[in-house]
Structures are given as structure tokens and as C-alpha cells.
Design a protein around this motif. Structure first.
Motif, short mmCIF file in Angstrom:
data_model
loop_
_atom_site.label_atom_id
_atom_site.label_comp_id
_atom_site.label_asym_id
_atom_site.label_seq_id
_atom_site.Cartn_x
_atom_site.Cartn_y
_atom_site.Cartn_z
N SER A 42 0.84 -1.20 0.00
CA SER A 42 0.00 0.00 0.00
C SER A 42 0.87 1.25 0.00
O SER A 42 2.08 1.19 0.29
CB SER A 42 -0.91 0.00 1.22
OG SER A 42 -0.15 0.18 2.40
N TYR A 43 0.26 2.41 -0.28
CA TYR A 43 1.02 3.67 -0.31
C TYR A 43 1.58 4.03 1.07
O TYR A 43 2.60 4.72 1.16
CB TYR A 43 0.13 4.82 -0.79
CG TYR A 43 -0.44 4.62 -2.18
CD1 TYR A 43 0.38 4.26 -3.24
CD2 TYR A 43 -1.80 4.79 -2.43
CE1 TYR A 43 -0.13 4.06 -4.52
CE2 TYR A 43 -2.33 4.60 -3.70
CZ TYR A 43 -1.49 4.24 -4.73
OH TYR A 43 -2.01 4.05 -5.99
N PHE A 49 9.92 5.26 5.74
CA PHE A 49 10.87 5.69 4.71
C PHE A 49 10.31 6.82 3.87
O PHE A 49 10.98 7.82 3.60
CB PHE A 49 11.23 4.49 3.84
CG PHE A 49 12.02 4.82 2.59
CD1 PHE A 49 13.24 5.48 2.67
CD2 PHE A 49 11.54 4.46 1.35
CE1 PHE A 49 13.96 5.76 1.52
CE2 PHE A 49 12.26 4.73 0.18
CZ PHE A 49 13.47 5.40 0.28
N ILE A 50 9.06 6.66 3.45
CA ILE A 50 8.45 7.66 2.58
C ILE A 50 6.97 7.80 2.91
O ILE A 50 6.31 6.82 3.28
CB ILE A 50 8.65 7.28 1.08
CG1 ILE A 50 8.59 8.52 0.21
CG2 ILE A 50 7.67 6.22 0.63
CD1 ILE A 50 9.76 9.45 0.39
N ASP A 51 6.44 9.00 2.80
CA ASP A 51 5.05 9.26 3.18
C ASP A 51 4.10 8.77 2.09
O ASP A 51 4.47 8.66 0.92
CB ASP A 51 4.84 10.76 3.41
CG ASP A 51 5.18 11.57 2.18
OD1 ASP A 51 4.27 12.07 1.51
OD2 ASP A 51 6.40 11.68 1.87
N PRO A 52 2.82 8.45 2.46
CA PRO A 52 1.85 7.92 1.50
C PRO A 52 1.59 8.85 0.31
O PRO A 52 1.42 8.38 -0.81
CB PRO A 52 0.58 7.75 2.34
CG PRO A 52 1.07 7.61 3.74
CD PRO A 52 2.28 8.47 3.84
N GLU A 53 1.56 10.16 0.56
CA GLU A 53 1.28 11.10 -0.53
C GLU A 53 2.38 11.04 -1.59
O GLU A 53 2.10 11.02 -2.79
CB GLU A 53 1.15 12.52 0.01
CG GLU A 53 0.75 13.53 -1.08
CD GLU A 53 0.60 14.95 -0.55
OE1 GLU A 53 0.30 15.85 -1.35
OE2 GLU A 53 0.78 15.15 0.67
N THR A 54 3.63 11.02 -1.15
CA THR A 54 4.74 10.93 -2.10
C THR A 54 4.69 9.63 -2.87
O THR A 54 4.89 9.61 -4.10
CB THR A 54 6.09 11.05 -1.37
OG1 THR A 54 6.19 12.34 -0.77
CG2 THR A 54 7.26 10.85 -2.33
N MET A 55 4.41 8.53 -2.16
CA MET A 55 4.36 7.23 -2.83
C MET A 55 3.24 7.22 -3.87
O MET A 55 3.42 6.69 -4.98
CB MET A 55 4.15 6.12 -1.81
CG MET A 55 4.11 4.71 -2.43
SD MET A 55 5.61 4.28 -3.35
CE MET A 55 6.73 3.96 -2.00
N ALA A 199 11.09 11.89 -5.49
CA ALA A 199 11.00 10.65 -4.72
C ALA A 199 10.96 10.89 -3.22
O ALA A 199 10.56 10.00 -2.46
CB ALA A 199 12.18 9.74 -5.07
N TYR A 200 11.37 12.09 -2.76
CA TYR A 200 11.48 12.28 -1.31
C TYR A 200 11.15 13.68 -0.80
O TYR A 200 11.01 13.89 0.41
CB TYR A 200 12.91 11.94 -0.86
CG TYR A 200 14.00 12.83 -1.43
CD1 TYR A 200 14.34 14.03 -0.82
CD2 TYR A 200 14.69 12.46 -2.58
CE1 TYR A 200 15.34 14.84 -1.33
CE2 TYR A 200 15.70 13.26 -3.10
CZ TYR A 200 16.02 14.45 -2.48
OH TYR A 200 17.00 15.25 -2.99
#
Length: 544
Positions: A42-43, A49-55, A199-200
Motif C-alpha cells: 500500500s502507499y 521511509f516515505i510518506d503515502p502522498e509521495t508514494m 521521490a522524497y
């Protein structure tokens, strides 16, 4: 890669003959496109590591954008029937639009799989190789971080396996990939980190250092291990083969494994786990191919490499393949039938495994449920087979003799059925009413045309199949004892019983395939023909 004719056959077998033409044409177009890899989590699964919105944006906007733009660029030019990795490996022949978007699509397809919500540690082979090439894991991690931090602008940092089987850390500009044939000092990527700001940036702003630091918490070391293992095993197998063949004399193939013929159980296992295996509907939407299509393209590539002077590319009228002269005619070689012979593939499978076992390597196993494992094993299988092709195609080797008999017997039975059908039809309908066409490599052969039958002064393409008997009921006719039950893009089915000297001709309308049998509406039976006359047929037992 598989030809468009093969793709059409695959689509036809999935849709059935009753699907409307516009739907079929749409799906054929879709099959030609580069697929989108499904996000394996899932996002929010990687939020450490990375937030859902960015993913979400990264996957749906950037990654899918690369795929869409790549497909648009490919559709404007006649590049043929390609897959993403093939494009990346031969990127120098494409323009910048294809290069940038193919790289973006391929890099991200790898990247999603290189991440995992579950914390993992480096696995056995990769861990040992890292210790050997970098001293220890902390040293490797420090070096990777330093290279990633020092990368200016947009790009990627990669851990690759070089041609000399060394691990190496490299960076690539923009969406380039170390697998590209114009990448200096490149190799096979097994781990990568996207260093583009998209990406970040939402989570880390300009703090790229923390992004790189947290990357180590979500690495899918299982996937990294599988990539490394596949690459190294391929190299090891090729090295073993090369070393063995160099050490032996011109009759070295006589010392290679002798394999026994395949029994029905072994053949059925190959048939069901590989040739008839189809990806799920979800997998197909994401570009997963039937394993048979990989077999077809891989064997075709082997034949092309082994017989370059006899190989002919596809033309408007003929299929690609190995051709030879026979009685003044140019005909398609029986070797091309390796792409569809379960028995011949079974022999090759046993030969490769016997060879691997003899050299202390792990044997290849296929199973009916694990698509990814079967795919990796097919790649390993064809890598070894490619290295052994000089032996496999040497007419004096045991494996070549066995395969030759299998292909010759199968071809003889097929031609015997076709000849019997022709003779029975012409005895009943008149001379010249059945013209055999198979074996010449004509494109219509790819759609199943074995002969052209003239009925009511109209020529109609037909597929010839054997049968033993029929069962009738509920307005249906079931064909018992046929072979290779699949759909064909032809007008007629001609079923022949050589023993009873009977031919049944059906319209290919409303045909169904149920539990390995053809089932037709009773009203699609056009003719039932028979004869008491003797037939002039070949004796195929000589190939047994």
C-alpha cells in the motif's frame, strides 16, 4: 520476443471465437504495450521511509507517466514486438524520448520490488559477496551512502554485478540504467535508490541525507538475493559449460549425459506447469506473459543464433524461422516445432538438469503455482541451453537424435492425418477440393491453416485434427481423442479418424473447449465423409 501472430492466438484462446472483432483488436493493441507493474504494497506501507502522498504521486504520476509516454513513443514508429528489458539493453538504437521513458519505466519497476514494509537483513549470497568485495557490510553501506550523497542533480545510485562478477556502486544520470548498452562501466543492477527530488521532497525537503539513511530500513533483501542469484548462477553455468567443452575433443558430446525418454507423467507435468500456464487476470493487466510465449521467443532466439545462414525473418507472407531445401522447395525446418512440442521440451529439460547435476549445480524445478519462480527457472534453463546449443544441435549427439525422432514422429503423424483427410475429402468431393498448405512457413500457418477445402466453389482455410469418436447430446457434438485443443483463427475444423477412414467437417462457429475436448453446435457440422478405399499413408513407426 513472441510474434504478434502468437499473441493473437493467446488472446483468441482467452476470449473465444464469439468475442466481437473490435474487442479483440483493442486487446491485441493492449498486449503490444509495455505493462505497468503492480505496486506490491500500500502507499502507506513504507511510511518509515516515505510518506503515502509521495508514494501515491511517485507511482501514479511519475512512474505511470513514463510508461504511458513510452508506449506513445513506440506506437508512432514500427519498432516491432518488444519488451521493456529488451529496449533497455539495446537503448542506443532509440531516440532520447524512448531512452528517457524506457529508463524511467524500467528503473521504477525494479525500485518498487527492491522495497519492503518488513525489515530484512542481507541474505546469504549477497552478504558473502558484499563482505568479499567491500570488506564488510558497514564499509559497503558507508560507501553507498557517500556515493548517493555526492550525486548532484537527478539520477540514481546502484549496486551492480559487473561482467567480471564483481559488485560495484555506480550512479546514473536522469533515468539511465547500468543495463543500457551505452552505459560506460555498467552491469546488472541488483539494488537501486531513486535520487530524484520527486521521490522524497514532500517528506524530507532538502534533507537528502535522512532519505538515504532511512532507505536501509526498507530494502527487500529477498529480492536483491534473487536478482544476484539469478545473475551469478547464469554466469557459473555458462563458465562450467565453456570450460567443459574446451577441455574435451570434437566428440565431447558423447561424454555428456544420456537422458531417457520422457514418460507420459513427465510430459504432462511440463505441459501443465509451463506450456498451459496462464497469468491471472491481474497479472495480465500488469504485463505478465504466458510462460509459453517466453518459451517460443527463447527457442526462436536459440535457433537464430545456431543457424544464422538458414534463418529467415518474417515477411508479409511467411513466418520467421529456420528454413531448408527439400525436393527443390524451401520449407520450414522441423526444428521450429521445438516451440510447441511438449515431449521435445521435456527431453531438453531432462538433459539440462542431468548436466547441472553432473557438474554439482542445483537442478531446475518447475511447479504449477509460483509464476515468479518458474520465470526465473526458465531464464536459467535457457541460459544453460544456449551454452549447450552446439551439442544439442549436433546431429551426432544423443540428445539431438532423440529430439529428431520426437519431432519427426510428431510431424509424420500430423502429415499422415492431413494426407488421410485430403484423400477422404477428394474421394467424396472431387479431386483438388483439399489442398495441403502446412510446412511451407506461410503466415496463415500461424493461425492454424493446414489445408484449404473447397466447398460450394468457395475455398476455406481449415485446421486438421485427429479424433477417435464423437458424443452427441443436447444439440452438441463432443469430439473425443483430438490433440492440442486450442482455438484457431480459421473457418473450418476437419477431424479425421485414420483407422475408420472418416472425416467430419465443422464450421468454426460457436466452438467450445471443455475439459480438453472440442464441443460444437450440432448444426455446425457441414459434412460427414467416409470411404472404403485404401489410403496411401506413411508408416510413422520408423521414427519410434
Amino acid at each position: 520476443m513472441k510474434s504478434i501472430q502468437t499473441k493473437i492466438q493467446i488472446i483468441e484462446s482467452q476470449l473465444g471465437e464469439n468475442t466481437d472483432i473490435s474487442s479483440k483488436n483493442f486487446l491485441i493493441t493492449e498486449m503490444k504495450k509495455i505493462g505497468i507493474e503492480k505496486l506490491p504494497y500500500s502507499y502507506s506501507a513504507l511510511k518509515s521511509f516515505i510518506d503515502p502522498e509521495t508514494m501515491n504521486v511517485h507511482y501514479n504520476k511519475h512512474y505511470k507517466g513514463y510508461v504511458d509516454k513510452l508506449n506513445a513513443a513506440l506506437s508512432k514508429k514500427k519498432f516491432g514486438d518488444l519488451d521493456l528489458e529488451q529496449i533497455v539493453k539495446s537503448i542506443s538504437k532509440y531516440d532520447d524520448t524512448v531512452r528517457n521513458n524506457a529508463g524511467g519505466a524500467y528503473n521504477h519497476a525494479l525500485f518498487w520490488k527492491m522495497l519492503s514494509p518488513t525489515a530484512q537483513k542481507p541474505k546469504k549470497l549477497v552478504a558473502a559477496k558484499i563482505n568479499k568485495d567491500f570488506g564488510d557490510f558497514p564499509s559497503f553501506k558507508k560507501k553507498f551512502n557517500e556515493v548517493a550523497k555526492s550525486k548532484f542533480g537527478s539520477g540514481w545510485v546502484w549496486l551492480i554485478v559487473t561482467d567480471k562478477n564483481k559488485l560495484k556502486i555506480v550512479t546514473s544520470e536522469n533515468q539511465d540504467n547500468p543495463l543500457m548498452n551505452n552505459f560506460k562501466g555498467g552491469g546488472y543492477p541488483i539494488l537501486g535508490l531513486d535520487l530524484w527530488e520527486h521521490a522524497y521532497y514532500l517528506k524530507y525537503k532538502n534533507n537528502k541525507q535522512d532519505y538515504i539513511k532511512n532507505f536501509w530500513n526498507v530494502i527487500n533483501w529477498d529480492f536483491v538475493e534473487s536478482l544476484y542469484k539469478m545473475k551469478v548462477e547464469t554466469k557459473i553455468n555458462e563458465s562450467i559449460v565453456t570450460k567443459t567443452l574446451l577441455e574435451q575433443d570434437e566428440n565431447s558430446f558423447l561424454n555428456l549425459p544420456i537422458v531417457e525418454s520422457c514418460n507420459s507423467s513427465e510430459i504432462n507435468q511440463i505441459k501443465n506447469t509451463i506450456f498451459l500456464h496462464k497469468p491471472s487476470e491481474i497479472d495480465r493487466k500488469h504485463g505478465r506473459k504466458p510462460l509459453k510465449s517466453i518459451i517460443v521467443s527463447s527457442i526462436s532466439n536459440l535457433l537464430k543464433k545456431q543457424f544464422p545462414n538458414n534463418w529467415k525473418e518474417e515477411t508479409k507472407t511467411h513466418m520467421s524461422g529456420v528454413y531448408r531445401k527439400s525436393k527443390g522447395e524451401t520449407v520450414r525446418s522441423l526444428l521450429n516445432n521445438l516451440t510447441s512440442s511438449y515431449t521435445a521440451f521435456c527431453l531438453l529439460y531432462k538433459f539440462v538438469n542431468a548436466y547441472l547435476d553432473k557438474n554439482g549445480d542445483e537442478k531446475i524445478e518447475f511447479n504449477s503455482t509460483d509464476y515468479d519462480k518458474n520465470l526465473l527457472n526458465l531464464e536459467k534453463f535457457f541460459s544453460v541451453l544456449d551454452s549447450l546449443r552446439g551439442v544439442v544441435f549436433n546431429p551426432n549427439s544423443d540428445i539431438n537424435v532423440k529430439i529428431g525422432k520426437v519431432l519427426s514422429y510428431s510431424d509424420c503423424i500430423g502429415k499422415r492425418n492431413e494426407t488421410a483427410a485430403k484423400q477422404i475429402i477428394e474421394i467424396n468431393l472431387g479431386e483438388g477440393t483439399c489442398k495441403l498448405t502446412s510446412g511451407l512457413g506461410l503466415k496463415r500457418d500461424a493461425f492454424g491453416t493446414d489445408c484449404v477445402v473447397t466447398i460450394n466453389d468457395k475455398d476455406r482455410d481449415a485446421q486438421v485434427k485427429p479424433f477417435t469418436r464423437i458424443e452427441e447430446g443436447d444439440g452438441k457434438i463432443k469430439i473425443i481423442g483430438s490433440s492440442s485443443v486450442q482455438s484457431y483463427k480459421i473457418e473450418l475444423f476437419v477431424f479425421v479418424n485414420v483407422v475408420d477412414k472418416v472425416v467430419l467437417i465443422f464450421n468454426n462457429i460457436g466452438a467450445e473447449m471443455i475439459n480438453g475436448h472440442y464441443v460444437f453446435p450440432a448444426n455446425s457440422l457441414l459434412s460427414s465423409l467416409s470411404t472404403d478405399k485404401s489410403l496411401d499413408l506413411d508408416d510413422c513407426s520408423k521414427y519410434k
